[in-house]
Design a protein around this motif. Structure first.
Motif, PDB file in Angstrom:
ATOM      1  N   ILE A 194      45.326  21.680  55.240  1.00 10.07           N
ATOM      2  CA  ILE A 194      44.607  21.784  53.963  1.00 10.07           C
ATOM      3  C   ILE A 194      44.311  23.239  53.627  1.00 10.07           C
ATOM      4  N   ASP A 195      43.825  24.010  54.594  1.00  8.24           N
ATOM      5  CA  ASP A 195      43.464  25.413  54.328  1.00  8.24           C
ATOM      6  C   ASP A 195      44.676  26.221  53.884  1.00  8.24           C
ATOM      7  N   LYS A 196      45.835  25.950  54.515  1.00 10.58           N
ATOM      8  CA  LYS A 196      47.049  26.662  54.118  1.00 10.58           C
ATOM      9  C   LYS A 196      47.451  26.285  52.695  1.00 10.58           C
ATOM     10  N   ALA A 197      47.328  25.009  52.349  1.00 13.25           N
ATOM     11  CA  ALA A 197      47.676  24.563  51.001  1.00 13.25           C
ATOM     12  C   ALA A 197      46.753  25.202  49.966  1.00 13.25           C
ATOM     13  N   ILE A 198      45.450  25.257  50.277  1.00 13.28           N
ATOM     14  CA  ILE A 198      44.501  25.894  49.352  1.00 13.28           C
ATOM     15  C   ILE A 198      44.819  27.368  49.181  1.00 13.28           C
ATOM     16  N   GLU A 199      45.177  28.028  50.260  1.00 10.57           N
ATOM     17  CA  GLU A 199      45.520  29.457  50.182  1.00 10.57           C
ATOM     18  C   GLU A 199      46.736  29.695  49.300  1.00 10.57           C
ATOM     19  N   ILE A 200      47.734  28.831  49.415  1.00  9.65           N
ATOM     20  CA  ILE A 200      48.947  28.977  48.588  1.00  9.65           C
ATOM     21  C   ILE A 200      48.604  28.791  47.112  1.00  9.65           C
ATOM     22  N   ILE A 201      47.819  27.760  46.814  1.00 14.52           N
ATOM     23  CA  ILE A 201      47.452  27.501  45.416  1.00 14.52           C
ATOM     24  C   ILE A 201      46.673  28.670  44.831  1.00 14.52           C
ATOM     25  N   GLN A 202      45.714  29.196  45.576  1.00 15.10           N
ATOM     26  CA  GLN A 202      44.904  30.318  45.088  1.00 15.10           C
ATOM     27  C   GLN A 202      45.751  31.560  44.877  1.00 15.10           C
ATOM     28  N   ASN A 203      46.674  31.824  45.776  1.00 20.53           N
ATOM     29  CA  ASN A 203      47.510  33.023  45.671  1.00 20.53           C
ATOM     30  C   ASN A 203      48.453  32.937  44.467  1.00 20.53           C
ATOM     31  N   LYS A 204      49.096  31.770  44.288  1.00 22.46           N
ATOM     32  CA  LYS A 204      50.028  31.615  43.172  1.00 22.46           C
ATOM     33  C   LYS A 204      49.294  31.660  41.823  1.00 22.46           C
ATOM     34  N   ALA A 205      48.122  31.048  41.764  1.00 23.14           N
ATOM     35  CA  ALA A 205      47.380  31.004  40.502  1.00 23.14           C
ATOM     36  C   ALA A 205      46.840  32.374  40.120  1.00 23.14           C
ATOM     37  N   SER A 206      46.258  33.093  41.069  1.00 30.76           N
ATOM     38  CA  SER A 206      45.633  34.383  40.762  1.00 30.76           C
ATOM     39  C   SER A 206      46.659  35.456  40.399  1.00 30.76           C
ATOM     40  N   HIS A 207      47.926  35.287  40.803  1.00 29.08           N
ATOM     41  CA  HIS A 207      48.955  36.288  40.488  1.00 29.08           C
ATOM     42  C   HIS A 207      49.784  35.913  39.268  1.00 29.08           C
ATOM     43  N   HIS A 208      49.453  34.798  38.623  1.00 27.60           N
ATOM     44  CA  HIS A 208      50.193  34.446  37.409  1.00 27.60           C
ATOM     45  C   HIS A 208      49.762  35.356  36.261  1.00 27.60           C
ATOM     46  N   PRO A 209      50.706  35.818  35.423  1.00 27.85           N
ATOM     47  CA  PRO A 209      50.335  36.753  34.337  1.00 27.85           C
ATOM     48  C   PRO A 209      49.361  36.168  33.314  1.00 27.85           C
ATOM     49  N   ASN A 210      49.305  34.857  33.173  1.00 27.52           N
ATOM     50  CA  ASN A 210      48.382  34.247  32.208  1.00 27.52           C
ATOM     51  C   ASN A 210      47.011  33.937  32.804  1.00 27.52           C
ATOM     52  N   PHE A 211      46.821  34.239  34.072  1.00 27.77           N
ATOM     53  CA  PHE A 211      45.541  33.926  34.717  1.00 27.77           C
ATOM     54  C   PHE A 211      44.437  34.827  34.176  1.00 27.77           C
ATOM     55  N   HIS A 212      43.275  34.224  33.926  1.00 26.31           N
ATOM     56  CA  HIS A 212      42.105  34.963  33.428  1.00 26.31           C
ATOM     57  C   HIS A 212      40.966  34.812  34.429  1.00 26.31           C
ATOM     58  N   ASP A 213      40.453  35.938  34.891  1.00 21.34           N
ATOM     59  CA  ASP A 213      39.335  35.938  35.836  1.00 21.34           C
ATOM     60  C   ASP A 213      38.043  35.682  35.064  1.00 21.34           C
ATOM     61  N   ASN A 214      37.511  34.488  35.200  1.00 24.95           N
ATOM     62  CA  ASN A 214      36.332  34.090  34.430  1.00 24.95           C
ATOM     63  C   ASN A 214      35.037  34.219  35.228  1.00 24.95           C
ATOM     64  N   ARG A 215      35.072  34.911  36.337  1.00 22.52           N
ATOM     65  CA  ARG A 215      33.866  35.055  37.145  1.00 22.52           C
ATOM     66  C   ARG A 215      32.860  36.008  36.495  1.00 22.52           C
ATOM     67  N   THR A 216      31.585  35.728  36.711  1.00 20.62           N
ATOM     68  CA  THR A 216      30.536  36.638  36.263  1.00 20.62           C
ATOM     69  C   THR A 216      30.417  37.802  37.240  1.00 20.62           C
ATOM     70  N   ASP A 217      29.651  38.808  36.852  1.00 19.28           N
ATOM     71  CA  ASP A 217      29.450  39.959  37.743  1.00 19.28           C
ATOM     72  C   ASP A 217      28.776  39.538  39.039  1.00 19.28           C
ATOM     73  N   GLU A 218      27.846  38.592  38.966  1.00 15.49           N
ATOM     74  CA  GLU A 218      27.174  38.128  40.176  1.00 15.49           C
ATOM     75  C   GLU A 218      28.151  37.407  41.100  1.00 15.49           C
ATOM     76  N   GLU A 219      29.060  36.611  40.511  1.00 14.19           N
ATOM     77  CA  GLU A 219      30.041  35.911  41.337  1.00 14.19           C
ATOM     78  C   GLU A 219      31.034  36.878  41.962  1.00 14.19           C
ATOM     79  N   LYS A 220      31.394  37.927  41.222  1.00 18.55           N
ATOM     80  CA  LYS A 220      32.303  38.921  41.798  1.00 18.55           C
ATOM     81  C   LYS A 220      31.643  39.665  42.945  1.00 18.55           C
TER      82      LYS A 220
END
Length: 295
Positions: A194-220
């Protein structure tokens, strides 16, 4: 002498009636212009907000002018006794005609009233990406008093009467905040990591050109992951993972979602993460041959 005086009174009466008719017409004209002035200002503001051509509302303004004209004629006919009987006959005939016309154009008036409500309450504007009911979705191109034109993802124009829109649920993706949180749901087998699958999903999603980082300053500052992935279900044959991936608008979210399904599947294959699918086992029954006994 008396006959001459009576003639003068009659002439004065006729003059008074003519003066009354003239004053009533002038007042009706002024009231019409005043109402149209305020209507133009109101519709101009609504048109600027909806990005709609103000000439689309010319029918409504003409209808108001016609209504004021009818009211003025009714006042004149009912105020002058000589014209009252004639007016009653005309109104009776006009009432029958209006009833027939109103029944025949009921749907058209329903669309017009619904268009006015859309202008006033503004559930969507030109340029918004909306979904109407469960069938139609796309970008609003034009809003008229009768219908709304939507350009769907196939670049086809859907013309929907305003009365139909008023009776449906409207999903507006652009009315306040155009950002979209796309749900990426993928099932993995129980013996997969499961952890490996989650890591793959997070890596592919965060490197997509259409991805938008919606985190607040506190979350960052708190090192919260850019892409949150949660286990949402333990099913009969798979573990369902859901990734919450943000994009700037609906079109980019859809494009990103399609790309991620492909890239995540390819990476799962390389790292041995299995996506289960239904299996069926078929048993073929073989009949024993019949034995023939000779007597």
């Amino acid at each position: 002498m008396i006959e001459t005086f009576e003639a003068i009174l009659i002439n004065l009466g006729i003059g008074y009636k003519l003066l009354f008719i003239l004053i009533t017409i002038v007042l009706g004209f002024l009231i019409s212009k005043l109402i149209l002035f305020f209507m133009n200002r109101m519709l101009k503001k609504a048109s600027d907000k909806l990005n709609v051509d103000p000439t689309n509302y010319s029918f409504l303004k003409n209808a108001v002018s016609f209504l004021i004209f009818i009211v003025t004629v009714i006042i004149i006919f009912y105020s002058i006794p000589e014209l009252k009987s004639v007016g009653m006959s005309l109104m009776a005939s006009a009432g029958i005609f209006a009833a027939i016309l109103g029944f025949a154009s009921q749907q058209a008036f329903s669309n017009i009233i619904s268009g006015i409500f859309i202008v006033i309450f503004k559930p969507f504007r030109v340029g918004d990406f909306i979904k109407i009911g469960e069938l139609h979705l796309g970008t609003v191109e034009d809003i008229t008093l009768r219908h709304t034109v939507i350009n769907n993802p196939e670049n086809r124009r859907i013309i929907i009467p305003n009365s139909v829109i008023s009776s449906e649920t409207i999903l507006n993706s652009s009315i306040t905040d155009p950002k979209i949180c796309a749900f990426i749901e993928i099932g993995i087998s129980y013996h997969s990591n499961i952890d490996k699958a989650i890591e793959i999903i997070q890596n592919k999603a965060s490197h997509h050109p259409n991805f938008h980082d919606n985190r607040t300053d506190e979350e960052k500052s708190g090192n919260i992951d850019q892409v949150i992935v949660r286990v949402i279900n333990l099913g009969d044959s798979c573990i369902t993972l859901r990734a919450y991936v943000w994009a700037e608008n609906s079109s980019k979210a859809f494009e990103m979602k399609c790309d991620l399904f492909k890239s995540i599947k390819e990476q799962f294959d390389k790292d041995g993460i299995e996506i289960p699918f239904p299996h069926q086992t078929v048993y073929l029954r073989q009949e024993e041959p019949l034995k023939i006994t000779q007597i």
